[in-house]
Design a protein around this motif. Structure first.
Motif, PDB file in Angstrom:
ATOM      1  N   ASN A 196      11.887  -7.927  13.286  1.00  0.00           N
ATOM      2  CA  ASN A 196      12.913  -8.143  12.262  1.00  0.00           C
ATOM      3  C   ASN A 196      12.993  -9.638  11.946  1.00  0.00           C
ATOM      4  N   PHE A 197      12.654 -10.007  10.696  1.00  0.00           N
ATOM      5  CA  PHE A 197      12.824 -11.368  10.202  1.00  0.00           C
ATOM      6  C   PHE A 197      14.097 -11.420   9.363  1.00  0.00           C
ATOM      7  N   THR A 198      14.921 -12.441   9.585  1.00  0.00           N
ATOM      8  CA  THR A 198      16.135 -12.608   8.795  1.00  0.00           C
ATOM      9  C   THR A 198      16.149 -14.008   8.200  1.00  0.00           C
ATOM     10  N   LEU A 199      16.176 -14.061   6.882  1.00  0.00           N
ATOM     11  CA  LEU A 199      16.189 -15.327   6.146  1.00  0.00           C
ATOM     12  C   LEU A 199      17.627 -15.635   5.736  1.00  0.00           C
ATOM     13  N   TYR A 200      18.148 -16.785   6.176  1.00  0.00           N
ATOM     14  CA  TYR A 200      19.504 -17.218   5.838  1.00  0.00           C
ATOM     15  C   TYR A 200      19.432 -18.336   4.799  1.00  0.00           C
ATOM     16  N   LEU A 201      20.225 -18.184   3.714  1.00  0.00           N
ATOM     17  CA  LEU A 201      20.314 -19.220   2.684  1.00  0.00           C
ATOM     18  C   LEU A 201      21.772 -19.372   2.262  1.00  0.00           C
ATOM     19  N   PRO A 202      22.217 -20.588   1.913  1.00  0.00           N
ATOM     20  CA  PRO A 202      23.623 -20.799   1.535  1.00  0.00           C
ATOM     21  C   PRO A 202      24.006 -19.976   0.305  1.00  0.00           C
ATOM     22  N   GLN A 203      25.139 -19.320   0.381  1.00  0.00           N
ATOM     23  CA  GLN A 203      25.640 -18.526  -0.740  1.00  0.00           C
ATOM     24  C   GLN A 203      26.470 -19.408  -1.659  1.00  0.00           C
ATOM     25  N   VAL A 204      26.369 -19.179  -2.982  1.00  0.00           N
ATOM     26  CA  VAL A 204      27.107 -19.986  -3.960  1.00  0.00           C
ATOM     27  C   VAL A 204      27.871 -19.053  -4.890  1.00  0.00           C
ATOM     28  N   ASP A 205      28.739 -19.648  -5.699  1.00  0.00           N
ATOM     29  CA  ASP A 205      29.495 -18.878  -6.682  1.00  0.00           C
ATOM     30  C   ASP A 205      28.603 -18.492  -7.861  1.00  0.00           C
ATOM     31  N   ALA A 206      29.051 -17.514  -8.616  1.00  0.00           N
ATOM     32  CA  ALA A 206      28.300 -17.071  -9.786  1.00  0.00           C
ATOM     33  C   ALA A 206      28.188 -18.220 -10.781  1.00  0.00           C
TER      34      ALA A 206
ATOM     35  N   GLY B  18       0.812  -1.212   0.000  1.00  0.00           N
ATOM     36  CA  GLY B  18       0.000   0.000   0.000  1.00  0.00           C
ATOM     37  C   GLY B  18       0.847   1.265   0.000  1.00  0.00           C
ATOM     38  N   ALA B  19       0.210   2.372  -0.331  1.00  0.00           N
ATOM     39  CA  ALA B  19       0.930   3.633  -0.522  1.00  0.00           C
ATOM     40  C   ALA B  19       1.466   4.216   0.776  1.00  0.00           C
ATOM     41  N   ARG B  20       0.866   3.887   1.924  1.00  0.00           N
ATOM     42  CA  ARG B  20       1.288   4.502   3.190  1.00  0.00           C
ATOM     43  C   ARG B  20       2.467   3.765   3.838  1.00  0.00           C
ATOM     44  N   ILE B  21       2.905   2.687   3.232  1.00  0.00           N
ATOM     45  CA  ILE B  21       4.091   1.978   3.738  1.00  0.00           C
ATOM     46  C   ILE B  21       5.246   2.228   2.787  1.00  0.00           C
ATOM     47  N   ARG B  22       6.308   2.793   3.329  1.00  0.00           N
ATOM     48  CA  ARG B  22       7.498   3.089   2.526  1.00  0.00           C
ATOM     49  C   ARG B  22       8.416   1.879   2.532  1.00  0.00           C
ATOM     50  N   VAL B  23       8.735   1.369   1.353  1.00  0.00           N
ATOM     51  CA  VAL B  23       9.619   0.217   1.215  1.00  0.00           C
ATOM     52  C   VAL B  23      11.032   0.722   0.924  1.00  0.00           C
ATOM     53  N   VAL B  24      11.969   0.369   1.801  1.00  0.00           N
ATOM     54  CA  VAL B  24      13.368   0.788   1.656  1.00  0.00           C
ATOM     55  C   VAL B  24      14.204  -0.450   1.346  1.00  0.00           C
ATOM     56  N   LEU B  25      15.012  -0.356   0.283  1.00  0.00           N
ATOM     57  CA  LEU B  25      15.847  -1.486  -0.130  1.00  0.00           C
ATOM     58  C   LEU B  25      17.316  -1.144   0.062  1.00  0.00           C
ATOM     59  N   LYS B  26      18.065  -2.045   0.728  1.00  0.00           N
ATOM     60  CA  LYS B  26      19.500  -1.876   0.925  1.00  0.00           C
ATOM     61  C   LYS B  26      20.209  -3.143   0.456  1.00  0.00           C
ATOM     62  N   VAL B  27      20.924  -2.998  -0.658  1.00  0.00           N
ATOM     63  CA  VAL B  27      21.667  -4.141  -1.203  1.00  0.00           C
ATOM     64  C   VAL B  27      23.123  -3.728  -1.396  1.00  0.00           C
ATOM     65  N   PRO B  28      24.061  -4.660  -1.224  1.00  0.00           N
ATOM     66  CA  PRO B  28      25.476  -4.320  -1.411  1.00  0.00           C
ATOM     67  C   PRO B  28      25.817  -4.177  -2.885  1.00  0.00           C
ATOM     68  N   GLU B  29      26.939  -3.544  -3.154  1.00  0.00           N
ATOM     69  CA  GLU B  29      27.372  -3.392  -4.546  1.00  0.00           C
ATOM     70  C   GLU B  29      27.810  -4.726  -5.123  1.00  0.00           C
ATOM     71  N   ALA B  30      28.447  -5.568  -4.292  1.00  0.00           N
ATOM     72  CA  ALA B  30      28.906  -6.870  -4.774  1.00  0.00           C
ATOM     73  C   ALA B  30      27.715  -7.796  -4.989  1.00  0.00           C
ATOM     74  N   CYS B  31      27.806  -8.624  -6.022  1.00  0.00           N
ATOM     75  CA  CYS B  31      26.721  -9.563  -6.321  1.00  0.00           C
ATOM     76  C   CYS B  31      26.739 -10.730  -5.334  1.00  0.00           C
ATOM     77  N   CYS B  32      25.560 -11.182  -4.966  1.00  0.00           N
ATOM     78  CA  CYS B  32      25.404 -12.338  -4.068  1.00  0.00           C
ATOM     79  C   CYS B  32      24.516 -13.355  -4.768  1.00  0.00           C
ATOM     80  N   PHE B  33      24.999 -14.580  -4.897  1.00  0.00           N
ATOM     81  CA  PHE B  33      24.243 -15.620  -5.600  1.00  0.00           C
ATOM     82  C   PHE B  33      23.803 -16.703  -4.620  1.00  0.00           C
ATOM     83  N   ILE B  34      22.616 -17.215  -4.851  1.00  0.00           N
ATOM     84  CA  ILE B  34      22.127 -18.372  -4.100  1.00  0.00           C
ATOM     85  C   ILE B  34      21.541 -19.365  -5.097  1.00  0.00           C
TER      86      ILE B  34
END
Length: 561
Positions: A405-415, A275-291
């Motif tokens: 705060n929910f934090t989802l952990y998943l194994p990271q893999v190579d590109a 909805g319009a009254r909830i502001r969604v803020v996205l923070k992602v690193p510059e480096a790529c992360c693959f799963i």
């Protein structure tokens, strides 16, 4: 005086020459000390066995005698006993009498009394020996008391061990009963929730079908009821997928993808969802992360957490999505963590927070704190099941009035390496065009309906009710079939085993599998075969068959060498 006390206090006298024995007896009697005169060493040994305070020997009685019976008894005394001996000698102790040294080794506790001696001296030596003997009796009494207490303690310990073992058994029975009760409560909650939701869905389908059977139904209403049936089937499929996700029994389709780009696309979609009254803020690193996981299930998990956050904020606030990579996974809810590289996607809301008593239950299926009609209680259970089945976990932290705060952990893999895209069927291949498909299905109703769908789509079909019959029908060359469409769960050989056998025998014959649920698929994946999830639509089935047939190698089908 009791017999045992009289025996233990008496003096045994062995003097074979002259009046030494009678004189000693008389002197001791005047001092109030009982004594017994022994005729020889054998009688002395027997009397010592009966009990004695000390023994008085003359050197002449033992100088040349065989002392083996006496030495044997001395050596066999109990630990508390050391019977005192008084040896009457005419040549002094070991300093001046070499024979006395031999007697000391044989008899042990020996006091030498050189003759002639004053009567008082004899009585004094005997009383000293008796005092020492009495202390030995006191030690014996203490030892016996200790042994008695030790036996009592052993009995008490055995009783306590038996009681503890019994209580442990009773506790184990009680705990097992509690676990079974909790299981039944959980099963009851689960089945109750499933029954409630499915009955709602079936009500819509049943009512719509009843109206569709009415003659002269206006076309607009007919279309509305058809759409209602289709939408309800989709909702039922989503419900079963959520249940399988919680149970970690869904068949996933893992693929490797970059998380940041996926989060950006999901964040754009969340603007509409929240909805319009909830502001969604996205923070992602510059480096790529693959799963590597099922991307659709990953996005569904994010949406489920976002919807939960939206409701917690009552439609107004800030939702922050943050991605970090190369993180270890901490220990969560008592499960061991991991030092391997994980990505962590956290969703933080500024809502009301979650009560501490509810935190332990939020991932249970059908558990919800929302009002009736505002949630099924399956959203977070899907997140939990997906995370676990994908090799990760989900952590939650919340403070009332400050947010969650929910934090989802998943194994990271190579590109991933660039993969060649398979060809897609052309528009001309949108129907069956007479292609031959072997349907393998043990359920009569499903088998009959599947062949009917395929024939309506323009395919030529045959139907085998089990995998063994299908193998026999295909033979060694494929019997002219263009594809095999098989159920996964069947008696005897299952669909996956059939597909693997066909890949070995007829590597150019495509196989499409269909399943509502299979533990083999959930645990091991689809083994590289095309998979349709039940319930599937006619269009989905046609598209998959067209694609696998179009991508079939244009070489003769047969046995490979």
């Amino acid at each position: 005086m009791p017999h045992r006390q009289a025996s233990s206090e008496r003096a045994l006298i062995l003097a074979l020459i002259g009046r030494d024995a009678s004189i000693a007896t008389a002197l001791l009697a005047e001092a109030g000390i009982a004594s017994v005169i022994c005729r020889d060493l054998e009688e002395l040994r027997a009397r010592m066995a009966e009990g004695a305070g000390l023994a008085i020997l003359t050197e002449e009685a033992v100088r040349t005698a065989d002392l083996q019976p006496v030495s044997g008894w001395v050596a066999s005394q109990p630990p508390w006993s050391d019977l005192p001996f008084i040896l009457l000698t005419g040549r002094g102790g070991v300093e001046r009498n070499p024979a006395a040294a031999r007697l000391s080794k044989v008899l042990g506790n020996v006091t030498f009394l050189e003759r002639p001696f004053h009567p008082t001296t004899l009585v004094s030596v005997v009383e000293t020996a008796l005092r020492g003997r009495r202390r030995q009796y006191e030690a014996r009494a203490r030892l016996e008391e200790l042994h008695t207490r030790e036996a009592e303690l052993r009995d008490l310990n055995a009783t306590l061990e038996s009681r503890v073992a019994r209580e442990i058994d009773e506790r184990a029975v009680a705990e097992e009963a509690l676990r079974q009760s909790q299981k039944m409560e959980a099963v009851g909650q689960l089945t109750g929730g499933v029954a409630h939701d499915f009955n709602n869905l079936l009500t819509i389908i049943r009512s719509s079908v009843d109206f569709l059977r009415r003659p002269n139904l206006p076309e607009a209403r007919r279309a509305r009821y058809m759409d209602a049936v289709s939408d309800t089937v989709d909702r039922a499929a989503k419900l079963t997928n959520q249940l399988l996700a919680f149970a970690r029994r869904q068949a996933l389709k893992p693929e490797t993808f970059e998380v940041g780009a996926c989060l950006s696309a999901v964040a754009d979609m969340l603007d509409t969802v929240t909805g319009a009254r909830i502001r969604v803020v996205l923070k992602v690193p510059e480096a790529c992360c693959f799963i590597r996981c099922d991307r659709s299930q990953f996005e569904t998990a994010l949406v489920n957490m976002a919807v939960n956050a939206r409701d917690a904020m009552d439609g107004e606030g800030t939702l922050t999505l943050k991605l970090t990579g190369d993180r270890p996974m901490p220990a969560i809810r008592g499960h061991a963590g991991s030092r391997s590289a994980f990505i962590a996607v956290s969703l933080h809301d500024t809502g009301t927070g979650i009560d501490a008593g509810d935190l332990a239950r939020i991932f249970e299926p059908f558990f919800t704190t929302k009002e009736v009609g505002k949630g099924t209680g399956l959203g977070l259970s899907q997140v939990f099941g997906f995370a676990k089945q994908s090799g990760g976990d989900v952590e939650v932290a919340s403070t009332l009035g400050e947010g969650t705060n929910f934090t989802l952990y998943l194994p990271q893999v190579d590109a991933p390496a660039v993969e060649r895209q398979a060809g897609a069927p052309s528009a001309a291949d949108s129907d069956g065009a007479g292609r031959r498909v072997l349907v393998v299905e043990d359920n009569v109703e499903v088998g009959r309906f599947a062949t009917q769908i395929l024939e309506d789509l323009g395919y030529a079909t045959e139907w085998s009710t089990n995998a063994e019959a299908a193998l026999e029908r295909l033979g060694t060359a494929g019997a002219g079939f263009d594809a095999v469409f098989s159920d996964v769960v069947m008696p005897g050989m299952g669909g996956v085993a059939l597909a693997e056998e066909l890949r070995r025998r007829l590597p150019n014959l495509p196989v499409v599998l269909a399943s509502g649920y299979s533990h083999v698929l959930a645990e091991e994946g689809s083994h590289g075969f095309e998979l349709l999830h039940k319930p599937y639509s006619a269009d989905q089935l046609s598209r998959v068959l067209c694609r696998v047939i179009a991508n079939r190698p244009d070489i003769p089908v047969g046995i490979t060498g």
